[in-house]
Each structure stands twice: as C-alpha cells, then as structure tokens.
Scaffold this active site. Structure first.
Site, PDB file in Angstrom:
ATOM      1  N   ASP A  18      -0.699  -6.778 -33.600  1.00 47.63           N
ATOM      2  CA  ASP A  18      -1.318  -6.396 -32.333  1.00 47.63           C
ATOM      3  C   ASP A  18      -2.368  -7.397 -31.873  1.00 47.63           C
ATOM      4  OD1 ASP A  18       0.231  -4.230 -32.874  1.00 47.63           O
ATOM      5  OD2 ASP A  18      -1.326  -2.727 -32.605  1.00 47.63           O
ATOM      6  N   ARG A 100     -15.119   2.067 -38.714  1.00 42.56           N
ATOM      7  CA  ARG A 100     -15.046   1.614 -37.328  1.00 42.56           C
ATOM      8  C   ARG A 100     -16.413   1.399 -36.677  1.00 42.56           C
ATOM      9  NH1 ARG A 100     -10.880   0.025 -38.947  1.00 42.56           N
ATOM     10  NH2 ARG A 100      -8.816   0.622 -38.182  1.00 42.56           N
ATOM     11  N   ASP A 129      -9.277   5.548 -33.007  1.00 43.46           N
ATOM     12  CA  ASP A 129     -10.100   4.342 -33.134  1.00 43.46           C
ATOM     13  C   ASP A 129     -10.634   3.840 -31.801  1.00 43.46           C
ATOM     14  OD1 ASP A 129     -10.051   4.246 -35.853  1.00 43.46           O
ATOM     15  OD2 ASP A 129      -8.384   2.840 -35.984  1.00 43.46           O
ATOM     16  N   SER A 181       2.261   1.575 -40.620  1.00 44.46           N
ATOM     17  CA  SER A 181       0.964   1.172 -40.084  1.00 44.46           C
ATOM     18  C   SER A 181      -0.086   1.474 -41.138  1.00 44.46           C
ATOM     19  CB  SER A 181       0.661   1.952 -38.799  1.00 44.46           C
ATOM     20  OG  SER A 181      -0.658   1.683 -38.367  1.00 44.46           O
TER      21      SER A 181
END
Length: 405
Positions: A18, A100, A129, A181
C-alpha cells in the site's frame, strides 16, 4: 498544478504494498509534491526494515527517516495500559491500538521539524487505524492537512496496486500469493484475511507466524520468574532490564511454548465485524504476572475499580483517543492503584498456557492466619452472624412487607 497547496507530505511508510503505491500516487495527484517517508521501528521483524530506506527512495520519496521507538512504545504506551488491565472485548491485548498513536505522534514531530504541509497514512476506509492516526493528528497538529489515499483513489484491490507499481517500474516484494494482512510490533502480530474471512473456517498453520502450535510445544513445562514494581514488569528470572528487553525475553519464552494465541471476531469502531488471529506471547505472561500480584495486594473494592478502569481504557485506546483528557484521567487512577502492586510471580508455561503458580508481595493483604481452613485463634465465627443480618437487612424488610399483603 498543485491545487491543494501542499508542497511537502510526510507519509507513515512501512515498505509494504500500500505505502509503496502511495508515494508515486501522491506525486502524481498532488502536483509533484515532495514526499518524505517516515518509518517507525516499533519492534517489527528486522527483515522488514532491511533496505526500507532504499525502497522508499526507489518509489519516489525524497528522503526516508527510520526512527527507533521500541523502548518508548513499551515504556510509555504498553506499560501504562497494562496498569489498567485493559482487554478489548475480553481478550484483545490492543497491540495495534497502542502502537498507532505513538507512530502518528512521531510522524507529526517529523512533519513539524521539516516544515511539511501535510501528513499521510495508508489505512483503509474500512478499518480502525484511520481513526487512530487522524485523531492523533488533530490533537497534536490540527493545522496540518491530512491525506488518506484509500478514501480518494480508485485502486481497490491487491491486483490493482501491483499493476499500478508495475506500470511505473517500481519494484515490490509483494505478490498475489501473500493473501494475509499482518501488523507486527514488539507486542504482538495480528493476521487477518485469507481463510479467516469466513468464520466457519478454522485457522491453519499459515495464520500463525510467531508462536509454535501448543500441540508442538515442549512436553516439559518451563517456569519463569517475573518481578513487578508499581504495576510494571522490571525483571525476568531475576535479571533487571528495560521494559522492551523484559518483553523481548518473555516473547522468546512465550513463543516457544505456544503462549498468547487468540482467534477472535471483534467489533471495529466503524461498525464492521472482523476476524483475526493475534499472537501476544510475552504480553500474555506479563498480564498473568500482574494479575497475580494484584490478587494479593488490591482489596475487593480496589480490584473492582481497577477492572472498571480497564474496561473503559480498552475502548478509549481501541478508539484512538490516546491524547484525550479521559485517557489521562483513567491513567492517573490506575497509576494510583498500582503504587502498591509490587511483588514476584512464578509463571508456568506449558502447551499454550501461562499460569501463575507462585506469588508473593511485601504489600500482600493475604493472611494465612485468617484464611486457613484449620483451627485459628484470630477469627471469631460468631461475628459473621451479625454481619450477615445487616448485609441482608433490605432483603429481610422487603420479604416482611410481602408477608403483610
């Protein structure tokens, strides 16, 4: 022409599919702006960091900064959450959720240092996220513009991303065969996608990458001694170490014995249910040790209050509200309770289980004299009658009222 007015963007970059596509996409869609790649080292697999700077440059970044956040992550994010006992929906130890806000904070700091106009992340529009990144941006640097490519571009699949990079001759190690993932840091590894997208499918060996299967774990149990000071693990097997090093040591032991696996369906903040296999070997041992000391030290009301703090904190952290006043308030209460949570616990590791089998604390409220089933001279059993009569008084009055009807 750059209609957005953005001249320099700092991207939270991982080197994965990504974010590799995001760099050229930003340059093409934001007037050939300068893209700076920011890589957070939070304890992921070392191989993932090898060559990551060159990979970012090959994708079109003007520069790449790799920042070591491992100690800060465990000391200032993981340990405070552990003090509260937070578990999201009863089992998730919040590995991604805690990481995060730290990544976003360090990204903002770099953006401000470099005089950037904007920050960018690669989180999708379906997940949690995006919220965690952007609530941190808003709390720390609300003047920075935020770019979220997954909410803008028309690249909707792994195949499309691979084709996009191929057209631009940008190398990538990603492939169609890598169907899972994953998110990885020093605290945990999460695996989603593939066979896990159907809840009726059992997880297979490809869904677990860190811990051995409990069936294949050693047949001999192993004991580990964990030292706790003020609700924080400070030593393993008598050796004092930094928070990150303590976790590193326990991760090795836990993974060896298949400790810390969960397979859950959770409720995402955005309303979607998702399934994941999470591995948190060292963290599971830490939690076991901390609960062992708490059982000795905290009185009934204090333990109940700590459980309430943990329940609330789990949602606050999961939802990305790390820099909100509520999180700080909850943390202050947990730290107050943790002042007496000092002790030592021996945890038995065996076939996927971590069990506290011995525990001691200088602040223990446990009294063998009072708790014994044998004869004692400190407890008068007759006193219990008056206590029970007062404790049940409202029920007694209610029943007497019923009899009068």
């Amino acid at each position: 022409m750059n209609k957005s007015g953005i001249k320099k963007i700092v991207l939270a970059y991982s080197g994965g599919l990504d974010t590799s596509a995001i760099i050229p996409w930003l340059k093409e869609n934001y007037g050939d702006c300068e893209v700076v790649a920011f890589v957070a080292d939070i304890g992921q697999e070392r191989a993932d960091l090898e060559g990551v700077e060159q990979k970012a440059l090959n994708s079109g970044a003007s520069s790449c900064y790799v920042v070591d956040l491992r100690e800060e992550f465990i000391k200032d994010y993981v340990y405070p959450v552990l003090q509260t006992g937070a578990l999201y929906e009863g089992s998730y130890l919040l590995g991604t959720s805690m990481a995060r806000p730290l990544i976003a904070k360090a990204q903002v700091e770099l953006a401000l240092k470099l005089g950037a106009d904007a920050v960018c992340h690669g989180a999708t529009g379906k997940g949690n996220d995006q919220v965690r990144f952007e609530t941190t941006y808003a709390a720390l640097a609300p003047h920075l513009k935020v770019v979220a490519p997954w909410r803008e571009w028309n690249l909707r699949s792994r195949e499309a991303l691979l084709a996009y990079l191929k057209e631009r001759n940008i190398p990538t190690t990603a492939s169609l065969e890598k169907i899972y993932s994953r998110d990885e840091n020093a605290w945990h590894i999460s695996t989603e996608g593939g066979v896990l997208e159907t809840p009726w499918n059992a997880s297979n060996k490809d869904c677990w990458v860190w811990t051995v299967s409990p069936e294949d774990a050693p047949d001999q149990a192993e004991l580990v001694t964990v030292t706790v000071e003020k609700g924080r693990v400070t030593a393993v097997n008598g050796k004092a170490m930094s928070p990150f090093k303590c976790l590193e040591a326990l991760n090795e032991l836990g993974a060896k014995h298949g400790v810390g696996r969960i397979d859950i369906v959770e409720n995402r903040l955005v309303g979607i249910k998702s399934r994941g296999c999470y591995e948190t070997p060292g963290g599971t041992i830490m939690v076991t040790a901390l609960r062992g000391v708490e059982q000795l030290v905290l009185d009934r009301d204090s333990f109940k209050w700590r459980e309430q703090l943990g329940l609330e904190m789990a949602y606050v952290v999961y939802d990305g509200r790390w820099f909100a006043p509520l999180r700080k308030s909850l943390q202050a209460a947990a730290e107050s309770l943790a002042q007496d949570v000092n002790g030592e616990v021996i945890v038995k590791l065996y076939k996927g289980q971590a069990t506290a089998i011995q525990k001691k604390s200088s602040n223990s409220l446990y009294s063998e004299e009072f708790a014994t089933f044998g004869e004692d001279e400190v407890y008068d059993h007759s006193h219990a009658g008056g206590f029970i009569r007062l404790f049940s008084l409202s029920g007694r009055i209610r029943a007497l009222n019923e009899l009068k009807k």
